[in-house]
Motif scaffolding. Structure first.
Motif: not given
Ligand code: SAM
Length: 273
Positions: A13, A17, A20, A227, A231
């Motif tokens: 990542l 990211s 986060r 979060t 995705y």
């Protein structure tokens, strides 16, 4: 696009990211929900006074810091994670809190750990097993590293039960499934443990479940959505506009007091025979 559990592929990542996710780990550690679930099993561990603890998949070290702050903990704990940024953050947080004399953090892969057999009194996996590539290999390592008579703790969610209220029930159900599929490599592993642990020489001494529920307000599930919704978008499983509408409505519900979300979490305490 196929689902790629962000914790499993954390090293692929980008920096933003990873940051986060680190901030989600720290923010949930401040939640009453997280503390209640963690304290619930730590209180039952009956730690020997000089206990040595290993946490596999320690992230930013929130679980071990919480144990190190306990007045009855005079032992040593090591946290292992496969993400260098998390290990650096865990060391810095432990130092800032003045518990670094009891805690150490190092890089490692939960599937193949670099410690001799029977090294630890307690080995913990706190929301790790749902993310790993091969859960049996990780549980096997935990069983190898705990001393006979010592305890393996596996705590995680059963993410097939993860649900957010949404006025369109049909899309809500698809969104729940997509969240679970995009975030967890093994969303249903916790219901398999009674079958899997005995074969590894681990006798289940206690096991229980708790529902994490937020009604009217959101903290735990707010940071979860913040979060992990990106995705779900990346998988392409659901139309981006429908995901946006779902997320907009969740945020409105958080603001106007009509929010509802829930998920079941399970704890297993297993003794090495
Ligand atoms: C949901 S986080 C939990 C972190 C910590 N236990 C907590 O509760 O705050 C899962 C962690 O497992 C780590 N992880 C995932 N797969 C791993 C592996 N194969 N070896 C070591 N760590 C792993 C991730 O990097 C992440 O820090």
């Amino acid at each position: 696009m196929a689902a790629r559990d962000p914790h499993r592929f954390i090293n692929e990542l980008d920096e933003t990211s990873v940051e986060r996710i680190a901030s989600r780990l720290e923010s949930r550690a401040q939640d009453d929900v997280f503390s209640r679930l963690l304290d619930g099993y730590v209180a039952r561990l009956a730690l020997p006074s000089r206990a040595s603890i290993l946490e596999v998949g320690c992230g930013t070290g929130a679980v071990l810091r919480s144990i190190a702050r306990r007045s009855d903990f005079t032992g040593q704990a090591i946290g292992v994670d496969h993400c260098q940024s998390f290990i650096d953050a865990a060391s810095a947080f432990a130092q800032a809190e003045g518990v670094d004399d009891r805690l150490a953090f190092r890089m490692g892969d939960a599937h193949k750990l670099d410690f001799p057999p029977a090294t630890f009194d307690v080995v913990i996996a706190h929301t790790l097993i749902s993310h790993v590539t091969e859960p049996m290999a990780v549980l096997g390592e935990m069983a190898r590293l705990v001393r006979p008579g010592g305890t393996v703790v596996v705590f995680d969610g059963d993410y097939a039960s993860l649900t957010y209220a949404y006025r369109d029930h049909s899309f809500g159900q698809r969104m729940d499934s997509a969240l679970s599929f995009s975030t967890f490599n093994n969303p249903r592993i916790m219901r398999d443990l009674p079958r899997l642990l005995p074969g590894l020489g681990l006798k289940v001494e206690a096991a229980w479940g708790e529902a994490v529920v937020e009604i009217g307000h959101a903290s735990y599930f707010r940071s979860f959505a913040e979060t992990y919704v990106p995705y779900v978008k990346n998988t392409g499983l659901l139309p981006a506009q429908s995901i946006e509408a779902w997320y907009r409505e969740q945020r409105q519900a958080m603001e106007n007091g009509t929010f509802f979300a829930a998920c079941n979490y399970y704890t297993y305490l297993a003794r090495r025979v």
